[in-house]
Design an enzyme around this catalytic site. Structure first.
Site, PDB file in Angstrom:
ATOM      1  N   HIS A   6       0.818  -1.207   0.000  1.00 24.08           N
ATOM      2  CA  HIS A   6       0.000   0.000   0.000  1.00 24.08           C
ATOM      3  C   HIS A   6       0.856   1.263   0.000  1.00 24.08           C
ATOM      4  O   HIS A   6       0.380   2.324  -0.385  1.00 24.08           O
ATOM      5  CB  HIS A   6      -0.955  -0.018   1.190  1.00 24.08           C
ATOM      6  CG  HIS A   6      -2.113  -0.938   0.996  1.00 24.08           C
ATOM      7  ND1 HIS A   6      -3.379  -0.657   1.434  1.00 24.08           N
ATOM      8  CD2 HIS A   6      -2.200  -2.151   0.383  1.00 24.08           C
ATOM      9  CE1 HIS A   6      -4.194  -1.654   1.113  1.00 24.08           C
ATOM     10  NE2 HIS A   6      -3.485  -2.575   0.479  1.00 24.08           N
ATOM     11  N   HIS A   8      -2.014 -12.355  -2.422  1.00 23.76           N
ATOM     12  CA  HIS A   8      -3.060 -13.063  -1.689  1.00 23.76           C
ATOM     13  C   HIS A   8      -2.678 -14.492  -1.341  1.00 23.76           C
ATOM     14  O   HIS A   8      -3.476 -15.211  -0.736  1.00 23.76           O
ATOM     15  CB  HIS A   8      -4.363 -13.028  -2.489  1.00 23.76           C
ATOM     16  CG  HIS A   8      -4.989 -11.671  -2.536  1.00 23.76           C
ATOM     17  ND1 HIS A   8      -6.178 -11.405  -3.177  1.00 23.76           N
ATOM     18  CD2 HIS A   8      -4.581 -10.484  -2.011  1.00 23.76           C
ATOM     19  CE1 HIS A   8      -6.468 -10.122  -3.053  1.00 23.76           C
ATOM     20  NE2 HIS A   8      -5.510  -9.540  -2.350  1.00 23.76           N
TER      21      HIS A   8
END
Length: 720
Positions: free
Chosen positions: A87, A250
């Site tokens: 992020h 993920h």
């Protein structure tokens, strides 16, 4: 409690009264007075003293030691640190090069309070003991990315390396447009035909990329695929890199949605009470942490091995059919139909408990979108290809905004030259031209058929393609002679070809007859220096314009045509008074944006405009802003005439983009908004009046030469 208000409180209250006022503060960011480091501090030198391997060992120890105030999922903070690093880097956008991890801006608003960054305040606090220990030897910006990379290594991925060199800022950036929405997760950035507004890459306010539940929270898989494609491409990634990043990211960790955030989660860090000391999103649901954590609102792990690198994400994605359901927090997510026992995920905090794996709507897009499915299946069938693709894509994601490889620091910088790094040939220091040869070449250039304005326009066009946001563009490499820059309209291709041909002829003749050699990139800048010295002489002063050889010439194969196309100023370039009729942005705002990308101060921007105008450095040799009758002569006439009270200005078109200056009823000069702003804006008029003074003529010349030289060398990372 009543608060005391200064004139300016966390923003510009003047702008509330006059919202269209030009915000010059973007040229005064990172004021040295905000930096607690000493003026002698060199981050490059400090990083060289970092015990790198010791820090990596400390990171592994830290991420496998759970603390009670924020317990680690599965006893390992690695997935949490990966999210933090991702992020940090993921805000980069190729459209204007802004965002990204290079400044450590996740520590400040608005990023520290974006909904997509919920609870990352805890990740940074977990890192604080190591930042405290190693101090200035490593920036927050570097530490966050290194933590994410080491986390992957600790869980079994062979990463592609790490380059340090990111330097922290000390305040919120003011030059980045994140969107016009005034509410989190609002979406005003799409047109009626669903096109995403430039330069934005995230699809909603407060997101890094896309909404994991689907566009605006609707679980539409194929629409989510299109959001992914648009968003990731604007962040500089192709389909294969995009899928590798999503699937690889993920593979680790889980999402958190133990309960309804509307009921239990408090305000973000910037709005939190004083006693929370910078923490936000206080969770009142049960313990508020561990198994009771609320972050994205989605709940569950993607794989049965959330702290191990393997191929299980893709195996699970393709093995099962998926049912849509709501998480405990009320978010849309997908669960497998009748999963096998070996495909259940371990509970993050309860020993022996097993849970169904989940997928986001955006995960299913990797399988359901026809083009994405091809790439995803190739990764499924070739785990080695997947691992290598993810490692390379992660390295690109986390280093994309750092500029050329020469800026990377540390022992793990890869030897590879990637196209996205804008590679350049090596410099041969033994064959650089000397001072006598420099002077001889300048004389030969001036004796050619090229005009002063043509030489200056070409040099400026080459060097001023630089943008500091991601350290791309600039004169080094002579990419102005390559696609796509050679055909940019703003570069005046016909004139450019004329100048390049003449300079190439002089260069080839010189190189054939001398041991020392000169590149085309150096010839372009040397031509500008020669022309500027002549213009200064014509203005009555004898001044040397600095010139530093050592630029090299890139090849077309070393140039990413697609990504360089984003550097083209299609809306316009106020420095060269290039203002297409279809432009939707006011010229003065284009000017300010470009000045910030060129790292200019307000005085530097001012003198450059004044000098470029009187020297005729205008697109298509127009006379807009040429407030002087002295041809090929550097003077302060632009400021003198702009401050002349005998001139009156009136709009010359309906959009108030062009203007005419009248004297005794006759049109004396013409100008654009980018010119008249230096007389209309009170702060810029102060600059204009300073340089218009009779005793500032020589200072103007000196300041122009200094600012010109700065722009010519912005990309000289080899020497600066």
């Amino acid at each position: 409690m009543q608060s005391y208000k200064h004139t300016i409180v966390d923003g510009d209250e003047i702008a509330k009264w006059w919202p269209n006022q030009l915000n010059l503060k973007i040229l005064t960011q990172n004021n040295p007075r905000l930096t607690p480091a000493t003026s002698e501090f060199s981050y490059k030198k400090a990083f060289g003293t970092l015990p790198y391997e010791e820090l990596k060992k400390d990171l592994i120890s830290l991420m496998t030691t759970s603390v009670s105030w924020w317990p680690a999922d599965y006893g390992h903070y690695g997935p949490f640190f990966i999210r933090m690093a991702w992020h940090s880097a993921g805000t980069y956008r190729i459209t204007d090069g802004r965002g990204g991890a290079a400044t450590g801006n996740q520590r400040f608003a608005p990023l520290n309070s974006w909904p997509d960054n919920v609870n990352l305040d805890k990740a940074r606090r977990l890192l604080w003991p190591l930042k405290k220990k190693y101090g200035e030897k490593i920036s927050w910006a570097d530490l966050m990315i290194l933590a994410g990379t080491v986390a992957m290594e600790s869980m079994g991925l062979q990463t592609y390396g790490f380059g340090g060199g990111r330097e922290d800022i000390w305040q919120t950036e003011e030059d980045i447009y994140w969107g016009e929405e005034e509410e989190w997760l609002a979406d005003k950035r799409h047109s009626e035909d669903k096109k995403l507004q430039n330069p934005l890459a995230a699809v909603q306010m407060g997101l890094i990329y896309v909404n994991p539940e689907g566009p605006n929270g609707e679980p539409n898989v194929l629409a989510a695929a299109e959001d992914i494609r648009v968003s990731f491409r604007r962040m500089g990634m192709n389909d294969a890199e995009t899928i590798a990043l999503i699937a690889g990211g993920h593979t680790f960790g889980k999402s958190h949605g133990a309960a309804d955030p509307q009921k239990y989660v408090g305000p973000e860090p910037e709005a939190a009470p004083l006693e929370q000391q910078g923490f936000g999103w206080k969770n009142s649901y049960k313990s508020g942490k561990g198994a009771d954590t609320i972050s994205s609102g989605l709940e569950g792990a993607w794989t049965p091995t959330p702290t191990k690198w393997d191929n299980s994400y893709l195996e699970i994605l393709f093995k099962y059919e998926w049912n849509l359901e709501k998480s405990p927090a009320g978010a849309w997510q997908w669960v497998p139909v009748n999963p096998d026992a070996e495909d259940l995920a371990p509970d993050a905090h309860i020993e022996g408990k097993k849970d169904k794996t989940i997928m986001f709507t955006t995960d299913l897009a990797l399988r359901m979108d026809p083009e994405f499915e091809k790439v995803s299946r190739s990764f499924l069938e070739n785990p080695e290809l997947f691992a290598q693709s993810f490692a390379k894509a992660w390295f690109k994601l986390t280093h994309r905004d750092m500029g050329p490889k020469s800026r990377y620091l540390g022992p793990e910088v890869p030897q590879d030259d990637f196209l996205w790094q804008d590679p350049l040939p090596a410099v041969n220091e033994d064959t650089l031209i000397n001072d006598d040869e420099t002077e001889a070449l300048k004389e030969e250039i001036l004796q050619s058929s090229l005009q002063i304005s043509e030489l200056l326009y070409t040099a400026w066009s080459s060097a001023a393609s630089y943008r500091d946001s991601d350290k791309r563009g600039g004169a080094n490499g002579a990419r102005i002679a390559l696609e796509p820059q050679i055909n940019w309209q703003v570069n005046d291709p016909i004139q450019l070809q004329k100048v390049l041909s003449a300079l190439q002829e002089i260069r080839e003749n010189f190189n054939e007859n001398h041991k020392n050699k000169i590149s085309l990139a150096d010839m372009i800048i040397l031509g500008g220096a020669a022309a500027l010295e002549k213009a200064v002489h014509n203005g009555g002063y004898a001044k040397k314009v600095p010139f530093l050889p050592g630029r090299v010439d890139a090849t077309q194969e070393q140039t990413d045509v697609h990504s360089f196309a984003y550097l083209e100023p299609k809306e316009g370039d106020a420095f060269r008074n290039y203002l297409p009729k279809e432009s939707q942005v006011a010229a003065e705002r284009l000017l300010l944006d470009k000045a910030q990308q060129l790292t200019l101060s307000v005085p530097e921007m001012t003198v450059l405009i004044g000098g470029l105008r009187v020297l005729g450095i205008n697109y298509s040799q127009s006379d807009y802003g040429v407030l002087s009758d002295k041809k090929e002569s550097l003077s302060n006439d632009f400021f003198v005439n702009l401050a002349d009270m005998n001139l009156s200005w009136s709009p010359a078109d309906e959009t108030h983009s062009l203007f005419e200056g009248h004297h005794n009823g006759e049109i004396r000069y013409r100008a654009t908004r980018a010119d008249l702003i230096f007389g209309a804006n009170s702060q810029l008029r102060a600059q204009t009046e300073f340089y218009a003074q009779d005793d500032k003529q020589e200072q103007f010349v000196d300041d122009f030469i200094s600012a010109w030289d700065k722009v010519m060398n912005l990309d000289r990372f080899d020497v600066l």
